[in-house]
Design a protein around this motif. Structure first.
Motif, mmCIF file in Angstrom:
data_model
loop_
_atom_site.group_PDB
_atom_site.id
_atom_site.type_symbol
_atom_site.label_atom_id
_atom_site.label_comp_id
_atom_site.label_asym_id
_atom_site.label_seq_id
_atom_site.Cartn_x
_atom_site.Cartn_y
_atom_site.Cartn_z
ATOM 1 N N TYR A 83 1.798 -8.037 8.728
ATOM 2 C CA TYR A 83 1.288 -6.717 8.329
ATOM 3 C C TYR A 83 0.544 -6.822 6.995
ATOM 4 O O TYR A 83 -0.567 -6.315 6.837
ATOM 5 N N ALA A 84 1.171 -7.527 6.058
ATOM 6 C CA ALA A 84 0.579 -7.668 4.726
ATOM 7 C C ALA A 84 -0.736 -8.432 4.787
ATOM 8 O O ALA A 84 -1.713 -8.095 4.118
ATOM 9 N N ALA A 85 -0.755 -9.492 5.608
ATOM 10 C CA ALA A 85 -1.969 -10.307 5.712
ATOM 11 C C ALA A 85 -3.116 -9.483 6.286
ATOM 12 O O ALA A 85 -4.238 -9.494 5.758
ATOM 13 N N LEU A 86 -2.815 -8.746 7.348
ATOM 14 C CA LEU A 86 -3.874 -7.955 7.998
ATOM 15 C C LEU A 86 -4.382 -6.865 7.053
ATOM 16 O O LEU A 86 -5.581 -6.618 6.949
ATOM 17 N N ARG A 87 -3.437 -6.241 6.350
ATOM 18 C CA ARG A 87 -3.820 -5.200 5.374
ATOM 19 C C ARG A 87 -4.705 -5.807 4.297
ATOM 20 O O ARG A 87 -5.577 -5.135 3.742
ATOM 21 N N ALA A 88 -4.490 -7.091 3.981
ATOM 22 C CA ALA A 88 -5.332 -7.759 2.972
ATOM 23 C C ALA A 88 -6.653 -8.233 3.578
ATOM 24 O O ALA A 88 -7.448 -8.892 2.917
ATOM 25 N N GLY A 89 -6.845 -7.939 4.871
ATOM 26 C CA GLY A 89 -8.109 -8.315 5.521
ATOM 27 C C GLY A 89 -8.176 -9.783 5.886
ATOM 28 O O GLY A 89 -9.261 -10.370 5.969
ATOM 29 N N CYS A 90 -7.011 -10.391 6.115
ATOM 30 C CA CYS A 90 -6.960 -11.839 6.365
ATOM 31 C C CYS A 90 -6.653 -12.163 7.823
ATOM 32 O O CYS A 90 -5.731 -11.590 8.414
ATOM 33 N N PRO A 91 -7.361 -13.134 8.389
ATOM 34 C CA PRO A 91 -6.965 -13.667 9.708
ATOM 35 C C PRO A 91 -5.590 -14.309 9.601
ATOM 36 O O PRO A 91 -5.224 -14.828 8.536
#
Lengths: 382, 382, 382, 382
Positions: free
Chosen positions: A178-186
């Motif tokens: 969740y955190a990665a996606l929120r940071a715009g990361c694959p």
């Protein structure tokens, strides 16, 4: 390519430490790219980040310094002493980019808060190093199976539940996603943990127009199986049973000998075999914790098959490897390919990366040869 | 398809006897096509001769009746008793189509004469049974290496030498090829013997506009190697040594333990490995005669390879099979595919049949997966 | 020696059927005594019953005829076809001596009643055949673990409980022991079931002045361990872990894959290893049910050990055997040695027969070499 | 015990270097005596020289410093880094006691002269260090087979021939034996080279009233065979074939892959097997040079055996060890036991040391268990 981040969940673990040490060694040119799929001839022209364009950071819930971890791996044979000595000074730079990971047992606030902190860590890392993008890869220990909850069904219900004080609606691996996606990361899942395999998180990935890949790195027994099973099927030899025994030392052995943690790993291994063989066969599978093996991993498989006129024959193999040595270069490969996919605008599950996984998302192809052919042709489109 | 002949050189050997017994069993529907590549789904639409459209005959230098040979194979586990009993009556029909083979030690006339007799045997078989074509397949024992002679260079010089009384310009396998081609038959070499690998004979095949395939059926250790080596190369793992020990009982063990006979077999196995790995590796290889194993064949391979950061790992496997059980269905497959290729007007070496051979002619592709993909797409063009 | 009875509990099982077939074949002189310990040179002068002095009978709860069972074993490779055909007529004579066994699920009366019937069967068999003595051997399937009960502590309390209608105070194996002892017969336990391992029953054996032996025939993996472990200890090599995986087909596989039944077998295997090595080591052990293996049994063991200066080394082995082929001759040996011991007036546990058992009674000696030396010198005293 | 010398022929080889390093480590108490037979409980009361009572010297024809050799062994995994670092300073003391060995290719004078120099080296070493006795042990590379000569028949003829300029009547191993015996030293042959196996040299040993032992240290495959073969024989299982493949890296691999050098080793291995099994069996045996294995040694054995009613079964094992790690502690054991035997006045071949050798002198006992029992009871008499 532009400067690229590699953010490791479980950044102080054996796989991460080996990957980091290896990246530093590759960067300084003191080792060849043995074990690195992406370093091969076939991918020369693919626009992948070079070794010195990759910056590493990550989360971990333990705080043993990277240097100490690398030293232990040197003692257990995973990292040659001379390589450890050569990269030792550079390890502290990576150390500065490692932040405390999330674990429900030690975190007081809501899961929303926890995720926000993780997101901020990644964003700050990207900004600090002027990175065009950051690929987040989970290489932490396998989690126990987490129960399916209705809140996992949509992003709205999930976020509502994450904001409730005291609720643990997600396992740590999924909070990290969740955190990665929120940071715009694959995101890449190298473990069989829940991670991105929830409808709500895939909805978020779609909304954020991000690619993702997984799951569960294919490094030993399953690698062998995906190479050998097609031999039996294309030769019309009927496999009757395929038994597997895995001996693991180290932390992985401890985690997986625990039946609850092992269950996701065993399921992930099992799914592949029946797909490969085109039907169910008797396939008992064990994972044993054998601490004295240290970082070594030994797998014995026995295949009983039937040939012409019903005659019974057999194959058995013993694979003796170092799990971290096999996994680490694949982590670097995945960082490179996923970064290139993101740069090329790919979104959703990257089925073309199935070559790297026991339980690939976005495809049902388990045959190693076909997976490699798919990888090569896909890479040419990047 | 039209009635098709399968003419076996070495028609009373273990492989031939198993293939004949199996064909009879398949024809009567009492066994499924396990081990038969051509019986798979992928080849459903290819115009191949059906089991009951294949008529079998052959040459052999020994005269033990087929029924006796089949009984021995039943005792040694290659042919189940119930299948032997079921096909026993039909074996005598095939028996009637077996003629004395050629061997220099027992033949008085010139090699021209010898070849003419062989040709006549095949032609008479075709006429007697109203066959559209006859595929000749060599499944006899591996020959000692035959010296290269200048006369092998062209058809004219070869035929001149064959007509000289007392000259032995060709080994038996090549006399058989000459006779087959003269009879207008496509030829398949299932052994590593000289066979068609002489310029003069390939000139004859070209002149006769015939297809041919070979050589040396891939049934055990080499099959495994062609499935596994691509795993190492696509994963960028550097194989350092690949050792092999083969234990054979039966006639094959006796023949191949003799260093001179073994040398063509060992060369044929060795060529593949270095092609597969892209370079030479330490690869000691042994064939031991272990009579008490009977028809069983056991291969142990040890592969030592290097992974990330130079770490050494290993793989070992033991393959326990019945050589004739593995080879026999491939002989039937080769008869079917070669007949279809001939019907479709193909000439020259059939590289698309590489999937079946240790040392394929007409291609340099040794990777099992690619060989199968090639076979499938080629078959679709028939 | 005088005519001797061999009464088998589980007389229609694979082990019993193979033992009976083998005894008949030995008696008629069509096979040599391969696998029979007692047929060796060292025991020439020991007064053992000859093959034709041994009469067989037994109990079983299933009623498949012996001939049918033997036929199935012939199909699965345990009994050669020609031997089956040769002894087939004699099997029916043994058939006449097989009586219905006891199982609580199908028996209505008290356990006292059940035992009395069993005793009567044995006594009638002895009288009918004019036998000097009858050795009773349990070769039936392994039972689930039976709970320890206070009534097991003395013969009086046990017999009182056995007489209570509806009470199941003993597992079937122990009812069989009780009946055998009451019939004045020495008893041998070839299984890990409870059998004679209850104070009350040993009290009865003492009272009856009978010898007994057990338990759990040592036929494969444990046999290997008892031969190899002393190599490590006498060489001062420190075993760190010893892992075992057992693949079983047939009824044994089915029974032992059931965790409850397996537990007594696993305990019996485990006890030996730590005694042999002089301390506890990591020793995960699995039994898998792999039906397609039929009567075959495959064991893979991996031993990790430490040598000079702490260097790690390993040994692995794969044992491929037919369980019934390995067990059956030992059953005949045990009948012979136990009969001789009884004739010589021995009573109590026969520790000198430890050579035959995974979990020997009457001694703590697990080393195979020492066990054999003990057997030889003990036999000389008979 | 009194100060004792250990004089190593081949003092800079892998086995010697590991033994020396290990002795220094044992002396300083930083390692336990794992792998040292003589350090076990059973030998507590035997008057053996303590670790700090043993002084080491030796001959070698190469001059790489011991420290360099030990460093290489540390890199290849035979000596842990921390142990190498700990004993590094003490290695130079041993270094001072190493003298140039004899080799015909580099020696100008007669073999008498050569032997005299060697004798003087040993005598000086003993005097310099105040040693009560010096045990000479050959741990140099295996020699090619040396032809039998009439001069080997008696000491007189041998010495006459040794004095002839330009004659090479003895291989280096036997010159070393001659020198040792002349220096009044007991001799142990850890290799299969000719050494003391000449009538003339045994005459000299007798004359000098010296004990000697050998030959060819039993460290891997043969160790396993001597533990396993008695399992088959005592169980009356008929071994039909026993195949062996040995993969060796390092200098040993190079030497033994050379057929001439290997022949003495292969003979020495073969003799034992037929003695153990009580008859000849099919037993092909290979030694392959696989340089990338470094100091590792891998042996694969396949045993095919027949059980009850002629059923075929099999056992296979893979032994993965470090040859020097296995050999080195035995060298120390042999020094201790031989010194004690000399002190106790024993002369001639020490058959009670058979436990250590592939091809024991002074006995025909090859069974490992019996050899150990003999060693223990013999040691009690010292």
């Amino acid at each position: 390519m532009a400067p690229t981040g590699l953010w490791l969940i479980g950044a102080r673990g054996s796989v991460a430490t080996t990957a980091i040490t290896g990246l530093l060694a590759l960067r300084s040119g003191i080792v060849p790219g043995v074990g690195c799929v992406s370093a091969q001839q076939q991918f020369r022209k693919v626009p992948l980040p070079e070794w010195d364009e990759i910056h590493v950071g990550g989360h971990d819930i333990v705080d043993t310094p990277l240097e100490k971890r690398a030293e232990l791996l040197a003692e257990s044979g995973v990292i040659p002493h001379r390589i450890f000595e050569a990269v030792r000074p550079s390890l502290s730079e990576v150390e500065d980019n490692i932040r405390p990971g999330y674990h429900p047992a030690t975190h007081a606030g809501t899961q929303s808060d926890a995720a926000r902190t993780l997101t901020d860590d990644i964003t700050a890392f990207a900004r600090r190093n002027g990175l065009a993008r950051v690929v987040v890869i989970n290489v932490s220990s396998t989690e126990p199976v987490f129960p399916a909850l209705p809140e996992h069904g949509s992003l709205d219900t999930l976020e509502a539940a994450m904001a409730v004080p005291g609720r643990t609606v997600l396992p740590p691996s999924s909070v990290a996603v969740y955190a990665a996606l929120r940071a715009g990361c694959p995101f890449v899942d190298f473990t069989p943990s829940t991670g991105i395999r929830l409808a709500a998180l895939q909805e978020l990935a779609k909304k954020q127009r991000l690619p993702y890949a997984g799951s569960d790195g294919k490094t030993g027994e399953t690698l062998m199986r995906s190479a050998l099973a097609p031999m039996f099927t294309t030769r019309a030899l009927a496999v009757r049973s395929w038994t597997g025994t895995n001996l693991l030392g180290g932390g992985d052995g401890r985690t997986l000998a625990d039946a609850e943690h092992a269950s996701s790993k065993l399921q992930s291994k099992g799914r592949g075999l029946s797909t490969l063989l085109g039907r169910e066969v008797t396939a008992p599978l064990h994972i044993d914790n054998v601490p004295d093996l240290g970082e070594q991993k030994i797998a014995w498989d026995h295949v009983s098959f039937e040939g012409f006129l019903g005659v019974r024959m057999s194959l058995q193999f013993t694979w003796t490897g170092y799990d971290s040595s096999l996994a680490a270069p694949l982590v670097l490969d995945l960082a490179r390919f996923t970064a290139a996919a993101h740069a090329a605008g790919h979104t959703g599950p990257l089925g073309s990366l199935a070559f790297f996984f026991k339980d690939p998302m976005g495809t049902d192809e388990h045959r190693l040869g076909e997976q490699f052919a798919n990888l090569v042709s896909w890479a040419e489109t990047l």
